[in-house]
Design an enzyme around this catalytic site. Structure first.
Site, short mmCIF file in Angstrom:
data_model
loop_
_atom_site.label_atom_id
_atom_site.label_comp_id
_atom_site.label_asym_id
_atom_site.label_seq_id
_atom_site.Cartn_x
_atom_site.Cartn_y
_atom_site.Cartn_z
N LYS A 13 0.83 -1.22 0.00
CA LYS A 13 0.00 0.00 0.00
C LYS A 13 0.87 1.27 0.00
CE LYS A 13 -2.13 -1.08 3.91
NZ LYS A 13 -1.68 -2.40 4.36
N ARG A 88 -10.14 0.18 8.69
CA ARG A 88 -9.55 -1.11 9.07
C ARG A 88 -10.63 -2.10 9.49
NH1 ARG A 88 -4.02 0.01 8.60
NH2 ARG A 88 -2.75 -1.52 9.65
N ARG A 171 -0.71 -9.39 13.10
CA ARG A 171 -1.31 -8.37 12.23
C ARG A 171 -2.06 -9.01 11.07
NH1 ARG A 171 3.59 -4.88 10.78
NH2 ARG A 171 2.16 -3.50 9.72
P1 AMP Z 1 0.11 0.50 8.92
O1 AMP Z 1 1.19 1.53 8.79
O2 AMP Z 1 -1.09 0.83 8.06
O3 AMP Z 1 0.61 -0.90 8.74
O4 AMP Z 1 -0.43 0.60 10.44
C1 AMP Z 1 0.42 0.33 11.53
C2 AMP Z 1 -0.40 0.15 12.78
O5 AMP Z 1 -1.13 1.36 13.08
C3 AMP Z 1 -1.47 -0.94 12.72
O6 AMP Z 1 -0.94 -2.23 12.98
C4 AMP Z 1 -2.42 -0.47 13.82
O7 AMP Z 1 -1.89 -0.74 15.10
C5 AMP Z 1 -2.40 1.05 13.63
N1 AMP Z 1 -3.44 1.50 12.67
C6 AMP Z 1 -3.24 2.04 11.44
N2 AMP Z 1 -4.40 2.37 10.86
C7 AMP Z 1 -5.37 2.02 11.73
C8 AMP Z 1 -6.79 2.07 11.71
N3 AMP Z 1 -7.46 2.55 10.65
N4 AMP Z 1 -7.46 1.63 12.81
C9 AMP Z 1 -6.82 1.15 13.89
N5 AMP Z 1 -5.48 1.04 13.97
C10 AMP Z 1 -4.75 1.47 12.91
#
Ligand code: AMP
Length: 216
Positions: A13, A88, A171
């Site tokens: 992404k 999410r 995750r």
């Molecule tokens: P990412 O950079 O998108 O992989 O997000 C890293 C972490 O941020 C995730 O594993 C969650 O802990 C948190 N996170 C990111 N986006 C969300 C969301 N929309 N809702 C809840 N937690 C989020």
């Protein structure tokens, strides 16, 4: 144009996002990046967030929805946006729809990257990120020209603290249980674009997206 992009962790992404935002002249908003910035600031909220992210868990809908709402209210989102990592879960997807409806707007496309588990795991544990510009590299697939240093800003690359095998599994499970149901939600709305996230070059992933957008 207004997009969301979803997919399992490390489905690409963040790497494909700059191509999309450039093509459609829109803003890239990554909720994960926003959380990591808060953690870097070392605030009380940042400390709380670090615990959640380091376990691979999701931050509460309440906090995330509010943060996204405030960000989307800013003027620089007027031309459109690519929301990366949000929604999410179904509740967040409904929150976004309600927010947009309130503003007389709608989401144009939900891009879903689909990738194989073995590729995802390698990408996760091999991922290295530039602390300055956020550009992603991978020790297995896309090394920087100089080991451990960003090609663009000459800054040291770091491993995200949630990019370990154990957290990667957690995750992935959370993605399958909580996030994957939003694909059906957007499919029923007729705006889902499923894209192959296994490709080595993010530009090729982008070309698939562009082709699918143009075909709609
Ligand atoms: P990412 O950079 O998108 O992989 O997000 C890293 C972490 O941020 C995730 O594993 C969650 O802990 C948190 N996170 C990111 N986006 C969300 C969301 N929309 N809702 C809840 N937690 C989020």
């Amino acid at each position: 144009m207004r997009f969301i992009i979803t997919g399992p962790p490390a489905s690409g992404k963040g790497s494909v996002a700059p191509f999309i935002t450039k093509e459609y002249n829109i803003l890239h908003i990554s909720t994960g990046q926003m959380f990591r910035e808060e953690i870097k600031k070392g605030t009380a909220l940042g400390l709380e967030l670090k615990k959640i992210l380091d376990q691979g868990h999701l931050v509460s809908d309440e906090l995330t929805d509010e943060m996204v709402r405030q960000r989307l209210n800013q003027d620089d989102c007027k031309n459109g946006f690519l929301l990366d990592g949000f929604p999410r879960n179904i509740n967040q997807a409904k929150y976004l729809d309600a927010y947009l409806e309130e503003k007389g707007l709608k989401l144009d496309f939900a891009i879903a990257l689909v990738a194989d588990k073995d590729i995802i795991i390698k990408r996760l544990i091999g991922r290295r990120v530039c602390q300055t510009c956020g550009k992603n590299y991978n020790i297995y697939f896309t090394q920087p020209k100089k080991e451990g240093v960003c090609d663009l800003c000459n800054t040291k690359l770091v491993k995200r603290s949630d990019d370990t095998l154990e957290i990667a599994e957690a995750r992935l499970q959370i993605y399958n249980e909580e996030t994957a149901p939003i694909l059906k939600y957007y499919e029923e709305k007729g705006i889902l674009l499923k894209v192959d996230g296994n490709l080595k070059e993010s530009y090729d992933t982008f070309l698939q997206i562009k082709e699918k957008v143009n075909a709609k």
